[in-house]
Write an enzyme that holds these catalytic residues in place. Structure first.
Site, PDB file in Angstrom:
ATOM      1  N   GLU A 195     -30.022  -2.393 -52.796  1.00  0.00           N
ATOM      2  CA  GLU A 195     -28.723  -1.777 -53.083  1.00  0.00           C
ATOM      3  C   GLU A 195     -27.810  -1.814 -51.858  1.00  0.00           C
ATOM      4  OE1 GLU A 195     -28.420   2.053 -54.883  1.00  0.00           O
ATOM      5  OE2 GLU A 195     -30.107   1.708 -56.227  1.00  0.00           O
ATOM      6  N   SER A 264     -47.504 -10.232 -57.083  1.00  0.00           N
ATOM      7  CA  SER A 264     -48.856 -10.334 -57.623  1.00  0.00           C
ATOM      8  C   SER A 264     -48.866 -11.329 -58.775  1.00  0.00           C
ATOM      9  CB  SER A 264     -49.357  -8.977 -58.153  1.00  0.00           C
ATOM     10  OG  SER A 264     -49.303  -7.992 -57.151  1.00  0.00           O
ATOM     11  N   ASP A 336     -36.481  -0.637 -61.565  1.00  0.00           N
ATOM     12  CA  ASP A 336     -35.478  -0.031 -60.689  1.00  0.00           C
ATOM     13  C   ASP A 336     -35.683   1.485 -60.699  1.00  0.00           C
ATOM     14  OD1 ASP A 336     -33.366   0.683 -59.154  1.00  0.00           O
ATOM     15  OD2 ASP A 336     -31.818  -0.223 -60.402  1.00  0.00           O
ATOM     16  N   ASP A 339     -32.348   4.898 -56.504  1.00  0.00           N
ATOM     17  CA  ASP A 339     -30.886   4.807 -56.447  1.00  0.00           C
ATOM     18  C   ASP A 339     -30.389   5.534 -55.204  1.00  0.00           C
ATOM     19  OD1 ASP A 339     -30.190   3.240 -58.592  1.00  0.00           O
ATOM     20  OD2 ASP A 339     -29.816   4.907 -59.960  1.00  0.00           O
TER      21      ASP A 339
END
Length: 824
Positions: A195, A264, A336, A339
């Site tokens: 971000e 992975s 996600d 934030d």
């Protein structure tokens, strides 16, 4: 003169004798902490005898009279082999490294104190189910039994490192194990950094359309253009060239390789796609390399049956492995779950910040960091409704936080009711895919893709808390957002049913290489950032090339070194360079370029350690990325040190005008992309000539692509580093299934620093034919033969058997330890 010579001889001989005595004394002290695997010991904390049978690879097979006693045995075994690693992990998450290592680790401690993960772990103990609490308590008792034995019998303080960095070792607590899982969430999360980087790039680029090039979405449907960050945060553009403090790069830091986050591979085949008629499962989770590896192999005999696989020292759970009935594998989901919120301070009272309801005081707390050989430091910790406040010195936040504002972090790992440990426990006991999927709802962080197989079914489910965001969110979570705007704030956690799930697919094969798994519109999108856009294409080809698969074909896929990226990009970037012009005279740059292009033109994209082409290709792409970005991004270009194949393809296909990156703005002429390709290849060859010589045909990729299993403390000590660090020539690269992520910076940019520390392949038609391996060895003691005894097997792509048969373990055991309960 003869007398002088005689005395010099005596002094020299005496010095040699003293040096030998010193070495012998040092060896004696250090070797005292080498564990004895063949003994009987009476311990407090177990109700039945616990037997630890160590097979010929030093994998402990632990048998207790009940689950609690088995976990006691695991705690004891972990502390025997990895005590220093466990203590260091605990100190890291507690923010107490500086008590031992001094001021060098102060920035790490400051950040971990601001996250307050250890306090959250302590409060999370009560949130675990009864069986998990019992297991955590028993495991801690097993660790403490080893600590008591070390103290009572003077066993060299438990680890060689304890002599160099002597500090009291506190008893192990159940919260310590939960805290280590939270520390893994730190290592596997990358959205916070992404971000900030997205916002910095937004401020740096004059043409905002170019953001879609340099930080592209994974292939698939796109999203509408995001707002200009400078428009959201007036005053932010003036910060884009702010001077930044040095980031924590200490090897002890969980952030020193964080740019790579998690990666992975996992794939599964249903009985109809398996030659043996049983389900198949393969897994190789990728983390930063170290010596010893973060992974530790173990077999536990539980009331529900035996389980075997990869554990993390300090955590009483088989994170990836199998039982007789079920196999489970993990890959980073890239959900996600973070934030950044920019909080606006009250100009009349900076102890307050703006909320949708008006100004509100920060929650504050003081925390004292004790520093070895220095005065303590007192931190003032602050929290808003959105999470802990992070200063501008962390994560480059100073470059995107306007005056009069501060940055707060919302993150699912900041939960004081984190039941991830209970989820892991329940999955170990599950016997069917359905039961394991249900157990996954307890996962909080780090989010993972959980791949499962039982005797009949294969499935994959994204587990972990998924934040619920408003559809009208300012930045959709791609950039920092205004914390005082109600629509930007999290609206709780999405239901578990919203997490992506794939059960019994019609094609009979499923897998994940950290690639994009779903294409859903925001806010159900899961993520805009994915860990792989390339390897998945090679995996799909290998899976589709066979009607049925075997254990060996899954192993072959794990060890595959063909780069889809090289095959797809080289024809693009070299389109106008291949076979052009007459042969140039020997010794000229033009001739060297022709030789390089001739080699690459006949190369199949295999990143084999013995070939020269992978090094030429990798150096070319690195130079090309720098040529394309340096002019437009300036100093920010160093954040893009790893070539992004999607970015380069966009430029060379001129998608939405992306070929604009090829023109050098400071020059008077207009450069074409062919010009940049040629200049970048020349740059790469100059670097190769200076580093490895001019004989291109004799280059070896493995000389540059050395796997760096370095000891996190002693690995930098002169002379000693040659004994504790494990270096290996390796195949693979950034975009191969046998992934060997390169360092990207410094004098050795192609060192292999991040890859599969654990590999496992399980065939449920014949479970005892299953195999696994770790990248170093079971022991963390560098004087032990088990410190690196698996390293060469791992490098060569070999495995060891994964059997639940206790008699096979006993047949070639290196020792059997019996822990007898203390008589009452």
């Amino acid at each position: 003169m003869a007398l002088i010579f005689k005395w010099l001889l005596r002094l020299t001989g005496g010095a040699i004798v003293l040096a030998l005595i010193a070495v012998l004394v040092l060896y004696f002290l250090l070797s005292r902490s080498l564990p004895d695997y063949d003994k009987r010991l009476t311990v407090a904390g177990t109700s039945t005898p616990v037997e630890i049978v160590r097979d010929n690879a030093n994998v402990p097979h632990i048998f207790g009279g009940n689950d609690a006693d088995t976990f006691f045995g695991l705690g004891y075994a972990h502390a025997q082999d990895r005590l220093w690693q466990m203590v260091t992990l605990r100190r890291t998450v507690q923010g107490r490294l500086s008590e031992v290592f001094g001021a060098r680790t102060i920035e790490i401690d400051k950040l971990m104190r601001r996250f307050a993960l250890y306090d959250l772990a302590r409060r999370s103990v009560a949130a675990q189910d009864a069986a998990t609490q019992e297991a955590l308590t028993a495991y801690a008792a097993g660790v403490n039994a080893r600590l008591a034995e070390i103290n009572q019998e003077a066993l060299g303080r438990g680890a060689p490192e304890m002599f160099l960095f002597n500090a009291p070792v506190a008893p192990w607590q159940p919260a310590d194990s939960i805290a280590i899982i939270k520390l893994m969430a730190v290592q596997l999360s990358s959205h916070l950094e992404n971000e900030v980087l997205y916002a910095r790039a937004s401020l740096e680029l004059d043409d905002e359309a170019r953001l879609a090039d340099i930080m592209p979405l994974a292939p698939g449907s796109g999203i509408a253009a995001l707002p200009d960050y400078a428009a959201l945060m007036p005053g932010a553009r003036a910060l884009r060239h702010a001077s930044l403090p040095e980031r924590p790069r200490d090897p002890l830091s969980p952030f020193h390789k964080r740019a790579f986050a998690g990666a992975s591979n996992a794939w599964a085949a249903a009985p109809a796609r398996s030659a043996s008629g049983g389900t198949l499962l393969a897994n190789d989770p990728h983390l930063g390399f170290s010596a010893p590896s973060i992974w530790y192999l173990a077999r536990l005999q539980l009331d529900s049956g035996g389980v075997i696989g990869g554990t993390i020292p300090g955590v009483p759970v088989v994170m990836t492995g199998r039982s007789h009935d079920l196999g489970w594998a993990i890959t980073s989901s890239y959900m996600d779950d973070q934030d950044i919120f920019i909080e606006k301070l009250n100009p009349d009272n900076p102890a307050e910040y703006l909320t949708p309801e008006g100004h509100k005081p920060f929650r504050t707390e003081r925390s004292i960091i004790h520093i070895k050989d220095a005065d303590p430091v007192t931190l003032t910790l602050r929290w808003s409704d959105n999470g802990p406040i992070l200063p501008g010195s962390h994560y480059d936040l100073a470059t995107i936080t306007p005056p009069g504002h501060v940055a707060a972090l919302s993150w699912t790992a900041l939960s004081d009711a984190d039941t991830t440990m209970s989820a892991g426990m329940s999955i170990m006991h599950a016997k069917t895919v359905e039961t394991a999927l249900d157990a996954g709802r307890l996962y909080v962080a780090p989010s993972q893709n959980l791949t499962l197989v039982d005797q009949d079914t294969i499935a994959m489910k994204t587990v972990g808390a998924m934040p619920r965001r408003n559809a009208r969110h300012d930045t959709q979570g791609r950039m920092p957002a205004r914390g005082w705007v109600r629509q930007n704030r999290w609206q709780g956690i999405s239901p578990y049913s919203a997490n992506p799930e794939f059960v019994a697919p019609a094609g009979g094969v499923l897998g994940n290489t950290n690639n994009k798994t779903v294409d859903r519109p925001f806010p159900l999108h899961v993520s805009f950032l994915w860990g792989d856009t390339q390897r998945v294409y090679r995996w799909r080809k290998l899976m589709q090339n066979r009607e049925v698969h075997t254990r060996d074909s899954f192993i072959e896929a794990q060890l595959d070194t063909v780069s889809f990226t090289a095959r797809s990009l080289l024809p693009l970037i070299g389109a106008d360079l291949w076979f052009t012009g007459e042969a140039a005279p020997d010794g000229t740059p033009e001739r060297q370029r022709q030789r390089a292009l001739d080699l690459l033109s006949e190369w199949n994209g295999e990143m084999n350690e013995h070939l020269p082409e992978p090094l030429i290709y990798a150096a070319w792409l690195r130079a090309l990325q720098d040529r394309l970005t340096r002019d437009d991004l300036g100093p920010l270009a160093h954040e893009f040190s790893h070539p992004d194949p999607v970015f380069i393809e966009r430029v060379y296909r001129d998608i939405d005008g992306a070929a604009a990156w090829c023109d050098v703005r400071q020059s008077t002429r207009v450069e074409s992309c062919t010009d940049i390709s040629r200049m970048a290849l020349d740059d790469a060859l100059v670097w190769i000539n200076e580093t490895y010589g001019t004989a291109l045909e004799s280059l070896r990729w493995g000389d540059a692509h050395q796997a760096t299993h370095d000891h996190q403390v002693l690995g930098e000590v002169p002379l000693l580093r040659y004994f504790v660090n494990i270096r290996q020539s390796t195949s693979g690269g950034d975009h191969t299934l046998l992934r060997g992520r390169t360092k990207g910076t410094g004098p050795d940019p192609f060192q292999n620093v991040h890859g599969a520390g654990y590999r496992g392949v399980y065939d449920f038609a014949d479970p005892d034919s299953s195999v696994f391996i770790v990248s170093t060895g079971q022991s963390g003691h560098f004087l032990s033969r088990h410190y690196d005894d698996m390293a060469q097997l791992w490098r060569r792509g070999e495995y060891i058997p994964m059997s639940l048969d206790p008699e096979l373990a006993r047949a070639a055991a290196v020792g059997i330890t019996v822990l007898e309960p203390l008589a009452r």
